[in-house]
Design an enzyme around this catalytic site. Structure first.
Site, mmCIF file in Angstrom:
data_model
loop_
_atom_site.group_PDB
_atom_site.id
_atom_site.type_symbol
_atom_site.label_atom_id
_atom_site.label_comp_id
_atom_site.label_asym_id
_atom_site.label_seq_id
_atom_site.Cartn_x
_atom_site.Cartn_y
_atom_site.Cartn_z
ATOM 1 N N HIS A 1 1.667 4.387 -3.015
ATOM 2 C CA HIS A 1 1.631 5.849 -2.929
ATOM 3 C C HIS A 1 2.794 6.467 -3.712
ATOM 4 O O HIS A 1 2.657 7.535 -4.314
ATOM 5 C CB HIS A 1 1.709 6.299 -1.469
ATOM 6 C CG HIS A 1 0.409 6.219 -0.735
ATOM 7 N ND1 HIS A 1 -0.756 6.821 -1.182
ATOM 8 C CD2 HIS A 1 0.087 5.615 0.441
ATOM 9 C CE1 HIS A 1 -1.733 6.593 -0.317
ATOM 10 N NE2 HIS A 1 -1.259 5.857 0.669
ATOM 11 N N GLU B 1 -5.999 7.035 -0.906
ATOM 12 C CA GLU B 1 -5.897 5.832 -0.078
ATOM 13 C C GLU B 1 -6.525 4.626 -0.776
ATOM 14 O O GLU B 1 -5.959 3.525 -0.759
ATOM 15 C CB GLU B 1 -6.577 6.070 1.272
ATOM 16 C CG GLU B 1 -5.849 7.041 2.182
ATOM 17 C CD GLU B 1 -4.467 6.542 2.564
ATOM 18 O OE1 GLU B 1 -4.310 5.343 2.825
ATOM 19 O OE2 GLU B 1 -3.535 7.355 2.589
ATOM 20 N N HIS C 1 0.834 -1.203 0.000
ATOM 21 C CA HIS C 1 0.000 0.000 0.000
ATOM 22 C C HIS C 1 0.869 1.254 0.000
ATOM 23 O O HIS C 1 0.617 2.202 -0.759
ATOM 24 C CB HIS C 1 -0.916 -0.025 1.226
ATOM 25 C CG HIS C 1 -1.656 1.259 1.456
ATOM 26 N ND1 HIS C 1 -2.917 1.496 0.956
ATOM 27 C CD2 HIS C 1 -1.313 2.373 2.153
ATOM 28 C CE1 HIS C 1 -3.316 2.705 1.319
ATOM 29 N NE2 HIS C 1 -2.360 3.262 2.046
ATOM 30 N N GLU C 2 1.893 1.260 0.835
ATOM 31 C CA GLU C 2 2.758 2.433 0.934
ATOM 32 C C GLU C 2 3.606 2.606 -0.328
ATOM 33 O O GLU C 2 3.848 3.731 -0.774
ATOM 34 C CB GLU C 2 3.650 2.324 2.172
ATOM 35 C CG GLU C 2 2.894 2.318 3.496
ATOM 36 C CD GLU C 2 2.048 3.563 3.699
ATOM 37 O OE1 GLU C 2 2.480 4.655 3.252
ATOM 38 O OE2 GLU C 2 0.957 3.470 4.290
#
Length: 252
Positions: A134, A189, A130-131
């Site tokens: 980004h 997100e 997920h990070e």
């Protein structure tokens, strides 16, 4: 006076629109255009400085079994995201809050709180993926660009408003917080959730554990902030979106 003020407003709007049109870039991973006036070089410089300061001032471990675990999981995700064209650093931060972050300059940090929370490497991969998403999505640069233009707009609004500048500034601040910036952050997100699952799958981990992870995160929260006043989607929104996306890809 009113006519002059309206003319200034129109000119200000044209100026900001011109900046926006000249700074649009298509992000293939997201399948949409982004507004970017902050370049990657400045983001990388800031990220390197932030990492150096964090390692210097916080309780950080850069060697040992926990760091090796993060490196093992993270390196596969970095490769899946095609970001293995740079050197990556890994560290564990002693902090009870379950969290992780990935910097555009090539650093991955995970807290001891997150390592205690996750039940397997698949769930750890879900957070790191997920990070990393980004970074691929240029979300930090996009958000910085939006904030910069919002700041310009508020300053122009205060100057144009004259005696009403303080009221305009106060209203504009609320509009920026609840009407402009936060919805974009919630979108970011959810985009990172989707891309992160792609990387988890490509790296050989189980995408379904992303849902299990967010159920764990939801269970450990002490309070629930209303979604309209939060920079993140609600846990229920996030879990539903993940379930639907994973099912649409036929993954488990």
């Amino acid at each position: 006076m009113i006519r002059h003020r309206r003319k200034l407003v129109a000119l200000a709007a044209l100026a900001i629109s011109g900046i926006a049109l000249g700074a649009c870039a298509y992000n293939e991973a997201l399948g949409r255009s982004q507004f970017l006036i902050v370049d990657n070089a400045s983001m990388i410089q800031q990220s390197n400085a932030a990492w150096a300061e964090a390692v210097r001032t916080q309780n950080v471990t850069t060697t040992g079994a926990q760091v090796d675990r993060i490196r093992r999981v993270g390196s596969k995700l970095v490769q899946a995201a095609r970001l293995d064209n740079r050197t990556w650093d890994y560290a564990v931060f002693t902090n009870t809050s379950p969290n992780a972050f990935v910097l555009p300059s090539g650093q991955i940090g995970v807290t001891t709180g997150l390592l205690s929370l996750v039940q397997n490497d698949d769930q750890l991969a879900a957070v790191i993926g997920h990070e990393i998403a980004h970074v691929v999505a240029n979300h930090a640069a996009e958000r910085s660009s939006s904030q910069a233009v919002t700041s310009i707009g508020l300053q122009l609004g205060q100057r144009i408003a004259g005696d009403y500048g303080q009221a305009v500034g106060a209203y504009g601040g609320l509009a920026a917080q609840y009407g402009v910036l936060l919805p974009y952050s919630r979108r970011d997100e959810l985009e990172a959730d989707r891309l992160g699952v792609d990387y988890v799958q490509a790296a050989g981990w189980r995408p379904s554990q992303s849902v299990a992870l967010w159920r764990l995160m939801a269970a450990q929260r002490q309070t629930a902030t209303p979604q309209f006043a939060s920079t993140h989607p609600s846990d229920a929104t996030r879990i539903t979106a993940l379930e639907q996306y994973i099912a649409s890809r036929g993954w488990s």
